[in-house]
Design a protein around this motif. Structure first.
Motif, PDB file in Angstrom:
ATOM      1  N   PRO A 100       0.813  -1.222   0.000  1.00  0.00           N
ATOM      2  CA  PRO A 100       0.000   0.000   0.000  1.00  0.00           C
ATOM      3  C   PRO A 100       0.846   1.270   0.000  1.00  0.00           C
ATOM      4  O   PRO A 100       0.466   2.276  -0.612  1.00  0.00           O
ATOM      5  CB  PRO A 100      -0.823  -0.120   1.288  1.00  0.00           C
ATOM      6  N   TRP A 101       1.961   1.232   0.688  1.00  0.00           N
ATOM      7  CA  TRP A 101       2.844   2.396   0.730  1.00  0.00           C
ATOM      8  C   TRP A 101       3.377   2.721  -0.666  1.00  0.00           C
ATOM      9  O   TRP A 101       3.413   3.884  -1.078  1.00  0.00           O
ATOM     10  CB  TRP A 101       3.980   2.110   1.709  1.00  0.00           C
ATOM     11  N   LEU A 102       3.783   1.687  -1.405  1.00  0.00           N
ATOM     12  CA  LEU A 102       4.244   1.894  -2.784  1.00  0.00           C
ATOM     13  C   LEU A 102       3.135   2.481  -3.649  1.00  0.00           C
ATOM     14  O   LEU A 102       3.347   3.444  -4.399  1.00  0.00           O
ATOM     15  CB  LEU A 102       4.723   0.569  -3.386  1.00  0.00           C
ATOM     16  N   GLU A 103       1.947   1.915  -3.543  1.00  0.00           N
ATOM     17  CA  GLU A 103       0.837   2.321  -4.406  1.00  0.00           C
ATOM     18  C   GLU A 103       0.382   3.749  -4.127  1.00  0.00           C
ATOM     19  O   GLU A 103       0.112   4.519  -5.064  1.00  0.00           O
ATOM     20  CB  GLU A 103      -0.333   1.349  -4.206  1.00  0.00           C
ATOM     21  N   HIS A 104       0.294   4.119  -2.862  1.00  0.00           N
ATOM     22  CA  HIS A 104      -0.311   5.406  -2.505  1.00  0.00           C
ATOM     23  C   HIS A 104       0.681   6.563  -2.468  1.00  0.00           C
ATOM     24  O   HIS A 104       0.275   7.722  -2.640  1.00  0.00           O
ATOM     25  CB  HIS A 104      -1.011   5.298  -1.153  1.00  0.00           C
ATOM     26  N   TYR A 105       1.951   6.275  -2.240  1.00  0.00           N
ATOM     27  CA  TYR A 105       2.911   7.358  -2.078  1.00  0.00           C
ATOM     28  C   TYR A 105       4.062   7.297  -3.078  1.00  0.00           C
ATOM     29  O   TYR A 105       4.320   8.254  -3.806  1.00  0.00           O
ATOM     30  CB  TYR A 105       3.482   7.355  -0.651  1.00  0.00           C
ATOM     31  N   THR A 106       4.747   6.161  -3.105  1.00  0.00           N
ATOM     32  CA  THR A 106       6.005   6.095  -3.850  1.00  0.00           C
ATOM     33  C   THR A 106       5.803   6.205  -5.353  1.00  0.00           C
ATOM     34  O   THR A 106       6.438   7.038  -6.018  1.00  0.00           O
ATOM     35  CB  THR A 106       6.741   4.785  -3.510  1.00  0.00           C
ATOM     36  N   PHE A 107       4.960   5.364  -5.905  1.00  0.00           N
ATOM     37  CA  PHE A 107       4.773   5.382  -7.350  1.00  0.00           C
ATOM     38  C   PHE A 107       4.276   6.739  -7.853  1.00  0.00           C
ATOM     39  O   PHE A 107       4.828   7.274  -8.827  1.00  0.00           O
ATOM     40  CB  PHE A 107       3.826   4.264  -7.779  1.00  0.00           C
ATOM     41  N   PRO A 108       3.258   7.330  -7.238  1.00  0.00           N
ATOM     42  CA  PRO A 108       2.823   8.649  -7.733  1.00  0.00           C
ATOM     43  C   PRO A 108       3.933   9.696  -7.674  1.00  0.00           C
ATOM     44  O   PRO A 108       4.066  10.521  -8.590  1.00  0.00           O
ATOM     45  CB  PRO A 108       1.660   9.015  -6.800  1.00  0.00           C
ATOM     46  N   HIS A 109       4.736   9.659  -6.638  1.00  0.00           N
ATOM     47  CA  HIS A 109       5.780  10.665  -6.500  1.00  0.00           C
ATOM     48  C   HIS A 109       6.879  10.475  -7.543  1.00  0.00           C
ATOM     49  O   HIS A 109       7.393  11.451  -8.120  1.00  0.00           O
ATOM     50  CB  HIS A 109       6.366  10.609  -5.091  1.00  0.00           C
TER      51      HIS A 109
END
Length: 445
Positions: A100-109
């Motif tokens: 979830p951390w990758l999906e919600h924060y990392t990838f968009p950034h």
């Protein structure tokens, strides 16, 4: 003492000294009043020429200009084995776990790093922050955009830093503007970046599959072929970090014996391959990594923050697995080596299925300096103060805060003194960071 031809810009540095006389062994050596001698050699790199007690080394260098730091300690620059420079602004983001951390924060950034101007602004801040924290060498992830590598390398080169990075390979299970839509092109870009940057000044390239689920078998095997073609470049990725991730890998690669075996089958497990986390490995995996000379990047603040698990130090030592410490920003919660060392101590006390161990302060410090350098296959080049090492070091101020000053003044052994700094330290402990014999920041203000 070390003698090299065509020395220029000789300089002495006087303070107490902390280093590892046997770099593969976590036993620190301390000199109360020491002298470090550096000089630029014929290849343009500033290296350490001699180290030892001031009373012994000063006479052979009568004309040597000496910078004196009374009450300070010179120590090796820290080596960070795993960090994501594009995740600088993701640090401190709440999430239920890794995926979830990758999906919600990392990838968009990370999508924003196709813009060189944006990548430049983050790179500048990131490298400034590493210097402020005393980190002089790092193995970094970029993003899937070649621009993110070019910008980072150019800035690191300008600063004369020893940095290693690579374009992230991810051609599936990734969002638009971050996914490699042309797998052969992503591999050609990797080769082009290797030829452009690897071995230029003190820069190194790392072939960088993000992690097995986001690369197709074709991309992984293509990366393995490049790794065979360029044996002196690094390989970096993630492995066995999170149980949900491991289940996903098993679904995607049912023919593989383990998560690690996915990389091994693709030709990505070898000397100079560094895998982050390595939490949920079995003994077969650990022995295999040790056999080929691969290393683990231990990322304790990230593992605690995301609830991923604990690195098993006793099992890794039993297998002969090389490892070193890493901040893993932005899943990691701090750029500070002191916070990372403190977290590593906590993790070791909670080793899964075991009574836990108490890592010595010297071992903690070694993991973030000479041990991490050895894990990068850079033993004798960085992470230490031995003659021949590149002149990257930090100046510690044990009186940086009132509590540090009070506690360190009462320590009776080197171990107590080091541990007080591990537990109580932060960037204020780093009075100065010196890169290639030049101070690059000053935290004394």
């Amino acid at each position: 003492m070390r003698h090299a031809p065509h020395l220029t810009e000789c300089q002495g540095w006087r303070a107490s000294l902390l280093w590892f006389a046997e770099p593969t062994t976590p036993k620190a050596h301390y000199e109360t009043d020491g002298l470090l001698v550096t000089a630029r050699e014929a290849d343009g790199i500033v290296r350490i020429q001699a180290i030892g007690p001031y009373r012994d080394l000063a006479p052979p260098y009568p004309q040597l200009p000496v910078t004196h730091w009374p009450g300070r300690c010179i120590a090796p620059g820290f080596v960070d084995l795993h960090i994501h420079y594009p995740q600088t602004d993701v640090i401190g983001s709440p999430a239920e776990g890794l995926l979830p951390w990758l999906e919600h924060y990392t990838f968009p950034h990370e999508k924003q790093f196709s813009d060189p101007a944006y990548a430049q602004e983050v790179t500048t801040f990131f490298l400034d922050e590493l210097m402020r924290q005393g980190v002089t060498t790092a193995l970094c992830f970029a993003t899937a955009h070649p621009e993110s590598v070019d910008v980072f390398m150019a800035e690191a080169q300008k600063r004369r830093l020893r940095m290693i990075t690579g374009k992230v390979l991810q051609d599936r299970h990734s969002p638009d503007r971050l996914r490699d839509t042309d797998t052969p092109l992503s591999l050609r870009q990797t080769e082009e970046l290797i030829r452009r940057w690897h071995g230029v000044d003190r820069l190194g390239y790392a072939i960088t599959p993000r992690f097995a689920p986001t690369s197709s078998p074709a991309q992984l095997h293509g990366a393995g072929e490049i790794a065979q073609q360029f044996p002196d470049v690094w390989v970096q990725s993630h492995v066995a970090e999170n149980l949900d991730e491991i289940r996903w890998v098993h679904e995607l690669f049912p023919e593989a014996r383990s998560y690690l075996d996915v990389y091994d089958r693709a030709g990505l497990l070898r000397q100079r391959s560094v895998y982050a986390h390595c939490i949920h490995l079995d003994d077969t995996d650990r022995r295999r990594m040790a056999e080929v000379g691969a290393s683990a990047a231990v990322s304790p603040t990230s593992n605690l923050f995301l609830g991923s698990g604990f690195f098993d130090y006793p099992a890794s030592d039993a297998a002969g697995l090389r490892y070193g410490l890493a901040s893993d920003v932005g899943g990691g919660t701090s750029f500070s080596p002191f916070h990372t060392m403190h977290a590593a101590y906590t993790v070791a006390r909670q080793s899964v299925g075991r009574a836990g161990i108490s890592l010595s302060p010297e071992h903690l410090w070694w993991q973030h300096t000479a041990g991490a350098a050895a894990a990068l296959d850079l033993n004798g080049q960085v992470g230490n103060l031995l003659p021949g090492c590149e002149a990257d070091f930090v100046v510690l101020n044990p009186q940086a805060t009132p509590l540090l000053a009070r506690r360190t003044a009462q320590t009776e052994t080197l171990a107590e003194w080091l541990f007080a700094m591990v537990v109580l330290g932060d960037e204020r402990l780093i009075a100065q960071t010196v890169v290639q014999g030049q101070p690059v920041n000053d935290n004394r203000a």
